[in-house]
Design a protein around this motif. Structure first.
Motif, PDB file in Angstrom:
ATOM      1  N   ALA A   1       0.822  -1.214   0.000  1.00  0.00           N
ATOM      2  CA  ALA A   1       0.000   0.000   0.000  1.00  0.00           C
ATOM      3  C   ALA A   1       0.858   1.267   0.000  1.00  0.00           C
ATOM      4  N   GLU A   2       1.918   1.283   0.810  1.00  0.00           N
ATOM      5  CA  GLU A   2       2.761   2.480   0.874  1.00  0.00           C
ATOM      6  C   GLU A   2       3.450   2.729  -0.457  1.00  0.00           C
ATOM      7  N   ALA A   3       3.936   1.681  -1.098  1.00  0.00           N
ATOM      8  CA  ALA A   3       4.577   1.832  -2.403  1.00  0.00           C
ATOM      9  C   ALA A   3       3.576   2.360  -3.428  1.00  0.00           C
ATOM     10  N   ALA A   4       2.337   1.862  -3.369  1.00  0.00           N
ATOM     11  CA  ALA A   4       1.311   2.328  -4.301  1.00  0.00           C
ATOM     12  C   ALA A   4       1.010   3.804  -4.078  1.00  0.00           C
ATOM     13  N   TYR A   5       0.961   4.205  -2.822  1.00  0.00           N
ATOM     14  CA  TYR A   5       0.724   5.614  -2.510  1.00  0.00           C
ATOM     15  C   TYR A   5       1.858   6.489  -3.040  1.00  0.00           C
ATOM     16  N   LEU A   6       3.094   6.104  -2.758  1.00  0.00           N
ATOM     17  CA  LEU A   6       4.244   6.898  -3.189  1.00  0.00           C
ATOM     18  C   LEU A   6       4.322   6.988  -4.711  1.00  0.00           C
ATOM     19  N   TYR A   7       4.072   5.879  -5.374  1.00  0.00           N
ATOM     20  CA  TYR A   7       4.126   5.891  -6.838  1.00  0.00           C
ATOM     21  C   TYR A   7       2.959   6.689  -7.401  1.00  0.00           C
ATOM     22  N   GLY A   8       1.822   6.632  -6.730  1.00  0.00           N
ATOM     23  CA  GLY A   8       0.670   7.421  -7.168  1.00  0.00           C
ATOM     24  C   GLY A   8       0.933   8.908  -7.058  1.00  0.00           C
ATOM     25  N   VAL A   9       1.514   9.343  -5.936  1.00  0.00           N
ATOM     26  CA  VAL A   9       1.829  10.767  -5.764  1.00  0.00           C
ATOM     27  C   VAL A   9       2.879  11.199  -6.778  1.00  0.00           C
ATOM     28  N   ALA A  10       3.892  10.347  -7.004  1.00  0.00           N
ATOM     29  CA  ALA A  10       4.926  10.674  -7.988  1.00  0.00           C
ATOM     30  C   ALA A  10       4.309  10.849  -9.368  1.00  0.00           C
ATOM     31  N   SER A  11       3.337  10.030  -9.707  1.00  0.00           N
ATOM     32  CA  SER A  11       2.655  10.141 -11.000  1.00  0.00           C
ATOM     33  C   SER A  11       1.817  11.412 -11.068  1.00  0.00           C
ATOM     34  N   LEU A  12       1.210  11.769  -9.962  1.00  0.00           N
ATOM     35  CA  LEU A  12       0.369  12.962  -9.930  1.00  0.00           C
ATOM     36  C   LEU A  12       1.209  14.231 -10.040  1.00  0.00           C
ATOM     37  N   GLU A  13       2.373  14.235  -9.398  1.00  0.00           N
ATOM     38  CA  GLU A  13       3.210  15.429  -9.344  1.00  0.00           C
ATOM     39  C   GLU A  13       4.305  15.442 -10.407  1.00  0.00           C
ATOM     40  N   GLY A  14       4.518  14.322 -11.082  1.00  0.00           N
ATOM     41  CA  GLY A  14       5.601  14.265 -12.063  1.00  0.00           C
ATOM     42  C   GLY A  14       6.961  14.219 -11.406  1.00  0.00           C
ATOM     43  N   ILE A  15       7.109  13.427 -10.347  1.00  0.00           N
ATOM     44  CA  ILE A  15       8.366  13.323  -9.610  1.00  0.00           C
ATOM     45  C   ILE A  15       9.211  12.204 -10.222  1.00  0.00           C
ATOM     46  N   ASP A  16      10.145  12.605 -11.087  1.00  0.00           N
ATOM     47  CA  ASP A  16      11.072  11.687 -11.751  1.00  0.00           C
ATOM     48  C   ASP A  16      10.392  10.661 -12.648  1.00  0.00           C
ATOM     49  N   ILE A  17       9.102  10.833 -12.873  1.00  0.00           N
ATOM     50  CA  ILE A  17       8.381  10.084 -13.896  1.00  0.00           C
ATOM     51  C   ILE A  17       7.387  11.065 -14.507  1.00  0.00           C
ATOM     52  N   PRO A  18       6.931  10.817 -15.728  1.00  0.00           N
ATOM     53  CA  PRO A  18       5.998  11.755 -16.349  1.00  0.00           C
ATOM     54  C   PRO A  18       4.687  11.850 -15.550  1.00  0.00           C
ATOM     55  N   LYS A  19       4.117  13.052 -15.545  1.00  0.00           N
ATOM     56  CA  LYS A  19       2.815  13.215 -14.908  1.00  0.00           C
ATOM     57  C   LYS A  19       1.786  12.383 -15.659  1.00  0.00           C
ATOM     58  N   ASP A  20       0.946  11.717 -14.906  1.00  0.00           N
ATOM     59  CA  ASP A  20      -0.111  10.899 -15.514  1.00  0.00           C
ATOM     60  C   ASP A  20      -1.213  10.771 -14.486  1.00  0.00           C
ATOM     61  N   ARG A  21      -2.264  11.559 -14.646  1.00  0.00           N
ATOM     62  CA  ARG A  21      -3.330  11.587 -13.652  1.00  0.00           C
ATOM     63  C   ARG A  21      -4.070  10.257 -13.561  1.00  0.00           C
ATOM     64  N   ALA A  22      -4.287   9.618 -14.714  1.00  0.00           N
ATOM     65  CA  ALA A  22      -4.995   8.333 -14.697  1.00  0.00           C
ATOM     66  C   ALA A  22      -4.171   7.282 -13.957  1.00  0.00           C
ATOM     67  N   ARG A  23      -2.868   7.258 -14.229  1.00  0.00           N
ATOM     68  CA  ARG A  23      -2.003   6.298 -13.535  1.00  0.00           C
ATOM     69  C   ARG A  23      -1.948   6.616 -12.043  1.00  0.00           C
ATOM     70  N   ALA A  24      -1.896   7.906 -11.731  1.00  0.00           N
ATOM     71  CA  ALA A  24      -1.877   8.310 -10.321  1.00  0.00           C
ATOM     72  C   ALA A  24      -3.115   7.802  -9.606  1.00  0.00           C
ATOM     73  N   ARG A  25      -4.274   8.013 -10.218  1.00  0.00           N
ATOM     74  CA  ARG A  25      -5.515   7.567  -9.592  1.00  0.00           C
ATOM     75  C   ARG A  25      -5.516   6.054  -9.398  1.00  0.00           C
ATOM     76  N   ALA A  26      -5.035   5.329 -10.407  1.00  0.00           N
ATOM     77  CA  ALA A  26      -5.044   3.863 -10.328  1.00  0.00           C
ATOM     78  C   ALA A  26      -4.199   3.381  -9.150  1.00  0.00           C
ATOM     79  N   TYR A  27      -3.018   3.971  -8.957  1.00  0.00           N
ATOM     80  CA  TYR A  27      -2.152   3.517  -7.867  1.00  0.00           C
ATOM     81  C   TYR A  27      -2.639   4.020  -6.512  1.00  0.00           C
ATOM     82  N   LEU A  28      -3.192   5.221  -6.472  1.00  0.00           N
ATOM     83  CA  LEU A  28      -3.767   5.692  -5.214  1.00  0.00           C
ATOM     84  C   LEU A  28      -4.956   4.819  -4.809  1.00  0.00           C
ATOM     85  N   GLU A  29      -5.715   4.364  -5.788  1.00  0.00           N
ATOM     86  CA  GLU A  29      -6.840   3.476  -5.484  1.00  0.00           C
ATOM     87  C   GLU A  29      -6.348   2.117  -4.992  1.00  0.00           C
TER      88      GLU A  29
END
Length: 305
Positions: A96-124
């Protein structure tokens, strides 16, 4: 109302010794890899985690631990991109923690491209395990709603789950919704209760909101002394709004004795954080408080014969 986590807050917070350990990692605290991490023997932690991953490529806790070591630069050169790769693998394995961190990174574009859909999927993914911060962020995303009308009902549902999981930011968000009547019927008593919960957990914005309601007797019994103390707690935690409110109270003698020196000190603290208040500018020219004169000792009286 969005209080989205940004990179410095997210990742520097994880580097603190007392970071919150997700349940699945805590459950493996007795293993050699995590035990070495807790002792500060990071090279051993990496070696043991890699052994576990060799034996089981879907060992979610071990995958996440390797990501954390790269994120924090413990025992290895700090490498955010590599950390994100390990977090993605940990998330896909069910952490769960890894999914949260990767979701936030996707939402903010932290060393990976921003991707809102991917962010939502991992946060979910994280939210499905009742990860408090992920649920709170999903609620904020529902309010933002891609620039469309906020989905208040969906946001409230996420906030309630995040609150049940122990997230004070969610308590604060629920208080705001009740205070403003957004998505729910306006209810100042409920707003005060939720702000109080978040304030008791140490959240400065909630302390400010509850103190204002307490000072005015809105949604809660009036208690000016309690409100001043609550504002002081928030101000001591560096909240600029609390500092500004305290400056006004001391300048005007509201709930406290007038103290222009204290008012100026709190005004300057708020100003240093960018909160300028022209109505307090008069304090710059206010006379310094005068100390009461020290009474002279009475002249000695002749002894009576």
């Amino acid at each position: 109302m969005m209080r989205r986590l940004v990179a410095p807050v997210l990742f520097l917070g994880l580097a603190a010794p007392a970071f919150a350990t997700p349940a699945d990692v805590a459950a493996s605290a007795r293993d050699l890899a995590y035990g070495a991490y807790q002792r500060g023997d990071y090279r051993a932690a990496m070696a043991e985690a890699k052994k576990r991953i060799d034996a089981n490529p879907k060992d979610a806790a071990a995958l996440t631990l390797v990501g954390r070591l790269y994120l924090e630069g413990d025992g290895v050169k700090r490498d955010m991109k590599t950390a994100m790769d390990w977090f993605r693998r940990g998330a896909d394995a069910g952490n769960a923690e890894a999914a949260y961190l990767y979701g936030v990174a996707s939402l903010e574009g932290i060393d990976i491209p921003k991707d809102r859909a991917r962010a939502r999927a991992y946060l979910e993914k994280a939210g499905a395990q009742e990860h408090a911060a992920a649920l709170h962020l999903l609620g904020e995303m529902a309010l933002e709603n891609g620039g469309k009308e906020p989905d208040f009902a969906k946001a409230m549902a996420f906030f309630k789950r995040a609150s049940a999981a122990g997230d004070p930011d969610a308590d604060y968000a629920i208080g705001v919704l009740y205070k403003t009547g957004k998505g729910v019927e306006k209810d100042e008593r409920q707003a005060a209760e939720w702000f109080k919960r978040a304030a008791d957990a140490g959240l400065p914005p909630a302390m400010v909101e509850y103190a204002i309601m307490q000072f005015n007797g809105v949604g809660v019994a009036r208690d000016k002394a309690g409100a001043v103390e609550m504002l002081r707690k928030a101000a001591l935690r560096g909240n600029a709004v609390a500092e500004n409110r305290l400056a006004h109270l001391y300048a005007e003698g509201l709930g406290v004795e007038i103290d222009l020196k204290a008012a100026k000190e709190w005004r300057d603290k708020a100003k240093a954080q960018g909160l300028n208040d022209p109505s307090l500018d008069f304090l710059s020219n206010a006379p310094a408080p005068q100390k009461p004169p020290v009474p002279s000792e009475p002249a000695p009286q002749p002894a009576r014969k």
